[in-house]
Design a protein around this motif. Structure first.
Motif, PDB file in Angstrom:
ATOM      1  N   GLN A 144     -10.371  -4.768   9.190  1.00 44.44           N
ATOM      2  CA  GLN A 144      -9.497  -5.743   8.510  1.00 44.44           C
ATOM      3  C   GLN A 144      -8.203  -5.113   7.989  1.00 44.44           C
ATOM      4  O   GLN A 144      -7.476  -5.719   7.205  1.00 44.44           O
ATOM      5  CB  GLN A 144     -10.213  -6.468   7.362  1.00 44.44           C
ATOM      6  N   SER A 145      -7.903  -3.896   8.418  1.00 41.69           N
ATOM      7  CA  SER A 145      -6.567  -3.299   8.205  1.00 41.69           C
ATOM      8  C   SER A 145      -6.096  -3.343   6.757  1.00 41.69           C
ATOM      9  O   SER A 145      -5.067  -3.957   6.453  1.00 41.69           O
ATOM     10  CB  SER A 145      -5.524  -4.024   9.052  1.00 41.69           C
ATOM     11  N   THR A 146      -6.806  -2.687   5.877  1.00 36.89           N
ATOM     12  CA  THR A 146      -6.413  -2.789   4.470  1.00 36.89           C
ATOM     13  C   THR A 146      -5.728  -1.533   3.924  1.00 36.89           C
ATOM     14  O   THR A 146      -5.291  -1.533   2.779  1.00 36.89           O
ATOM     15  CB  THR A 146      -7.648  -3.078   3.590  1.00 36.89           C
ATOM     16  N   GLY A 147      -5.642  -0.454   4.739  1.00 32.26           N
ATOM     17  CA  GLY A 147      -5.047   0.788   4.237  1.00 32.26           C
ATOM     18  C   GLY A 147      -3.618   0.565   3.758  1.00 32.26           C
ATOM     19  O   GLY A 147      -3.247   0.942   2.629  1.00 32.26           O
ATOM     20  N   ILE A 148      -2.824  -0.068   4.595  1.00 30.12           N
ATOM     21  CA  ILE A 148      -1.410  -0.259   4.249  1.00 30.12           C
ATOM     22  C   ILE A 148      -1.272  -1.328   3.164  1.00 30.12           C
ATOM     23  O   ILE A 148      -0.408  -1.239   2.289  1.00 30.12           O
ATOM     24  CB  ILE A 148      -0.599  -0.581   5.517  1.00 30.12           C
ATOM     25  N   PHE A 149      -2.154  -2.318   3.177  1.00 26.42           N
ATOM     26  CA  PHE A 149      -2.154  -3.290   2.065  1.00 26.42           C
ATOM     27  C   PHE A 149      -2.387  -2.570   0.733  1.00 26.42           C
ATOM     28  O   PHE A 149      -1.704  -2.830  -0.258  1.00 26.42           O
ATOM     29  CB  PHE A 149      -3.217  -4.375   2.274  1.00 26.42           C
ATOM     30  N   LEU A 150      -3.368  -1.661   0.706  1.00 29.08           N
ATOM     31  CA  LEU A 150      -3.668  -0.969  -0.560  1.00 29.08           C
ATOM     32  C   LEU A 150      -2.499  -0.085  -0.994  1.00 29.08           C
ATOM     33  O   LEU A 150      -2.240   0.082  -2.185  1.00 29.08           O
ATOM     34  CB  LEU A 150      -4.965  -0.152  -0.435  1.00 29.08           C
ATOM     35  N   ILE A 151      -1.782   0.466  -0.014  1.00 23.59           N
ATOM     36  CA  ILE A 151      -0.576   1.241  -0.350  1.00 23.59           C
ATOM     37  C   ILE A 151       0.467   0.314  -0.982  1.00 23.59           C
ATOM     38  O   ILE A 151       1.045   0.603  -2.035  1.00 23.59           O
ATOM     39  CB  ILE A 151       0.006   1.906   0.915  1.00 23.59           C
ATOM     40  N   GLN A 152       0.708  -0.817  -0.316  1.00 23.94           N
ATOM     41  CA  GLN A 152       1.698  -1.767  -0.819  1.00 23.94           C
ATOM     42  C   GLN A 152       1.324  -2.237  -2.229  1.00 23.94           C
ATOM     43  O   GLN A 152       2.176  -2.284  -3.134  1.00 23.94           O
ATOM     44  CB  GLN A 152       1.754  -2.967   0.135  1.00 23.94           C
ATOM     45  N   HIS A 153       0.051  -2.547  -2.414  1.00 27.22           N
ATOM     46  CA  HIS A 153      -0.403  -3.009  -3.728  1.00 27.22           C
ATOM     47  C   HIS A 153      -0.184  -1.916  -4.780  1.00 27.22           C
ATOM     48  O   HIS A 153       0.331  -2.173  -5.877  1.00 27.22           O
ATOM     49  CB  HIS A 153      -1.884  -3.389  -3.640  1.00 27.22           C
ATOM     50  N   ALA A 154      -0.542  -0.674  -4.431  1.00 25.78           N
ATOM     51  CA  ALA A 154      -0.391   0.432  -5.387  1.00 25.78           C
ATOM     52  C   ALA A 154       1.081   0.628  -5.752  1.00 25.78           C
ATOM     53  O   ALA A 154       1.422   0.830  -6.924  1.00 25.78           O
ATOM     54  CB  ALA A 154      -0.974   1.713  -4.784  1.00 25.78           C
ATOM     55  N   ILE A 155       1.960   0.550  -4.756  1.00 27.69           N
ATOM     56  CA  ILE A 155       3.388   0.754  -5.038  1.00 27.69           C
ATOM     57  C   ILE A 155       3.896  -0.346  -5.977  1.00 27.69           C
ATOM     58  O   ILE A 155       4.628  -0.082  -6.939  1.00 27.69           O
ATOM     59  CB  ILE A 155       4.210   0.737  -3.736  1.00 27.69           C
ATOM     60  N   GLU A 156       3.495  -1.584  -5.689  1.00 24.19           N
ATOM     61  CA  GLU A 156       3.961  -2.678  -6.550  1.00 24.19           C
ATOM     62  C   GLU A 156       3.446  -2.501  -7.979  1.00 24.19           C
ATOM     63  O   GLU A 156       4.159  -2.788  -8.943  1.00 24.19           O
ATOM     64  CB  GLU A 156       3.501  -4.025  -5.993  1.00 24.19           C
ATOM     65  N   GLN A 157       2.205  -2.052  -8.109  1.00 24.23           N
ATOM     66  CA  GLN A 157       1.672  -1.820  -9.457  1.00 24.23           C
ATOM     67  C   GLN A 157       2.412  -0.672 -10.127  1.00 24.23           C
ATOM     68  O   GLN A 157       2.670  -0.695 -11.328  1.00 24.23           O
ATOM     69  CB  GLN A 157       0.169  -1.516  -9.411  1.00 24.23           C
ATOM     70  N   LEU A 158       2.786   0.333  -9.338  1.00 24.12           N
ATOM     71  CA  LEU A 158       3.513   1.469  -9.921  1.00 24.12           C
ATOM     72  C   LEU A 158       4.872   1.013 -10.458  1.00 24.12           C
ATOM     73  O   LEU A 158       5.288   1.425 -11.545  1.00 24.12           O
ATOM     74  CB  LEU A 158       3.693   2.581  -8.882  1.00 24.12           C
ATOM     75  N   VAL A 159       5.521   0.141  -9.705  1.00 26.82           N
ATOM     76  CA  VAL A 159       6.815  -0.368 -10.190  1.00 26.82           C
ATOM     77  C   VAL A 159       6.593  -1.173 -11.466  1.00 26.82           C
ATOM     78  O   VAL A 159       7.318  -1.032 -12.455  1.00 26.82           O
ATOM     79  CB  VAL A 159       7.494  -1.225  -9.091  1.00 26.82           C
TER      80      VAL A 159
END
Ligand code: FAD
Length: 515
Positions: free
Chosen positions: A358-373
């Motif tokens: 279900q291809s979630t690696g890049i989703f989790l990266i995107q989510h982490a970056i948004e939370q970091l911002v």
């Protein structure tokens, strides 16, 4: 006052983080990426989730800007083959459920649908996938009209927080080309790039990072360090010794072998979906790009040797695999106990990973970056920001874990030890309750994992209906109400699907036009 960030790692996670921080903070945050020439990137990670459009939009990139340069294609669904039984398949589309008289169409389908396929009866996207169609017309209009894509859209940029629209697609792309593209994007906007090895990490007495010691560029210092060093987890796991929470008790796949297969897409067409084909000890992904297919066997080392996995993959691909070099990968499945420790945040494989299904690696990266911002520490080092970030990112990856457990638990397939054992693996307590609830009523908002992790109830519904291993009943109330509107809606889906298949161009035709 300008803040400084050093990112260790120039894979997908490193360059996504660098470009996004730059887009968010511009000159207020000075960003440096240090990446090794000796240590390669993971070299896979080419299918995405439908939220990824927010990422490109945020960077101000249109599809015409980046897709041709990264051999990008559209992904409208995941097609799951052989999970129920050999020869079967169903789609998990990026398409929200229709609701009739307050009841989801799939619940109605259980009662009034003709024996057949819930996915093709209730959704449009499976038809587009079977037809290898483009989601856009040649004048770029989307097949669904719910999206505000007019040129005079408001200036604000969207993030995962705005979930009112489900994009009907994600993308496939060449991971190396995307990292190169984002590197050029980031460097043009002022991100510093250093090619060197980090050979040591200096900590102060409280365990905060004081500097990264490189082989040739001396010591790099910053206010915040982002660990994007991949499975090595050089800062978070190695230097800071943060414990790792393994998911192996429930998700045993810990290895993969991958091939890059050239294909003539003009002849074969490009199916706009990722295919996940169940195998004896895992599953094989097929990701169609513009000029080749990325494929790989994800398997459990306890059930299959690497040589055997490579042989299965080569047989699956056929003669086109003959001279190709295979990439064998060990996967660390689980998450860092905390993703943010002191002045170090792990993003990407360095912080955690839940196998590629279900291809979630890049989703989790995107989510982490948004939370970091959102929780960026500034100068005050407020621990609440760090703790909230850790809670949010842990919840997201735990939710993904639960959704993936469902695939193995719910698959009807039980023809060998691997598939039989998959039904016995650990299940989080709340999920065990939910599995019971779904037998009486398909998953909904009240009976799915409660925190944001990208997957909505309709995704769980698709899995429950498609995998075939969970006994399901429709709600008794549906025996007591008028079914005409539901029957009419099922007919409407077929009519709309037929019209779309007749009028949309093929994906090959559309992408050729985009170039
Ligand atoms: P890497 O790509 O490993 O990059 C690590 C970077 O750190 C490199 O640049 C390296 O040079 C640098 N580095 C490490 N140590 C040092 C050092 N000491 N000094 C200097 N530099 C250093 N995700 C999806 O969303 N979709 C998919 O389809 C998908 N498929 C996958 C299939 C498999 C088999 C696997 C294992 C993962 C998959 N993923 C997928 C996950 C995805 O590949 C990763 O999330 C993504 O590529 C990010 O990787 P990364 O940047 O964290 O790490």
């Amino acid at each position: 006052m300008t803040q400084s960030v050093v990112i260790l790692g120039g894979g997908t996670a490193g360059w996504m983080t660098a470009s996004y921080l730059r887009a968010a903070f511009a000159d207020s945050v000075d960003v440096t990426v240090v990446e090794s020439r000796r240590i390669g990137t993971i070299g896979v990670g080419e299918a995405t989730f439908s939220t990824v459009r927010h990422f490109f939009d945020y960077l101000g990139l249109s599809e015409a800007d980046w897709m041709p340069e990264c051999n990008g294609t559209y992904k409208l669904a995941v097609r799951l083959e052989n999970w129920r039984a050999p020869g079967t398949y169903f789609y998990h589309p990026f398409e929200r459920m229709r609701v009739v008289d307050g009841v989801p169409l799939t619940d109605w389908w259980q009662k009034v649908g003709e024996a057949g396929h819930f996915d093709r009866d209730c959704f449009l996207i499976p038809w587009l996938c079977d037809a290898k169609a483009s989601p856009r017309y040649l004048d770029h209009r989307l097949f669904e009209q719910d999206f505000d894509e007019t040129p005079d859209r408001p200036l604000y940029r969207t993030t995962l927080a705005e979930q009112n629209t489900q994009f009907p697609y994600a993308y496939h792309f060449d991971a190396s080309l995307l990292a190169d593209f984002l590197c050029r994007y980031a460097v043009r906007r002022g991100v510093h790039r250093i090619i060197d090895d980090v050979v040591d990490v200096r900590l102060d007495e409280q365990g905060w990072i004081e500097g990264l010691v490189t082989r040739e560029h001396g010591e790099l210092t910053a206010d915040l360090y982002v660990d994007c060093s991949g499975f090595r987890s050089r800062l978070l796991g190695d230097a800071l010794d943060e414990p790792f929470v393994s998911f192996k008790d429930a998700l045993p796949n810990d290895r993969a072998v991958a091939l890059r297969v050239p294909v003539d897409t003009a002849v074969q067409g490009i199916r706009p979906c990722t295919t996940a084909t169940a195998q004896d000890a895992g599953w094989i992904w097929t990701i169609p790009l513009y000029d080749r297919v990325g494929t790989g066997y994800v398997y459990a080392g306890d059930y299959c040797e690497p040589e055997e996995a490579e042989r299965v993959l080569r047989d699956f691909v056929g003669p086109a695999a003959a001279d190709l070099e295979a990439n064998h990968i060990r996967m660390r499945i689980g998450r860092s106990h905390r993703a943010w420790v002191n002045n170090c945040v792990g993003i990407g494989l360095a912080a955690g990973f839940v196998e590629p299904l279900q291809s979630t690696g890049i989703f989790l990266i995107q989510h982490a970056i948004e939370q970091l911002v959102r929780y960026f520490p500034g100068t005050n080092r407020d621990p609440v920001l760090r703790d909230t970030y850790n809670l949010s990112t842990a919840r997201a990856i735990e939710g993904v874990r639960e959704f993936l457990i469902l695939h193995y638990r719910g698959a009807a397939r039980a023809d060998n030890d691997y598939w039989r054992d998959a039904k016995k693996g650990a299940v989080p307590h709340d999920m065990a309750v939910r599995l019971e609830q779904w037998q009486s009523k398909l998953p909904d908002n009240d009976t799915t994992y409660p925190y944001y992790h990208a997957f909505e109830p309709y995704s769980y519904v698709c899995m429950a209906l498609g995998l075939g291993g969970i006994p399901l009943r429709y709600p008794p109330a549906l025996d007591l109400v008028d079914t005409r509107a539901a029957r009419a809606e099922l007919t409407r889906v077929r009519e709309q699907a037929r019209k779309l298949v007749d009028t949309l161009p093929s994906q090959v035709e559309y992408l050729a036009r985009l170039r």
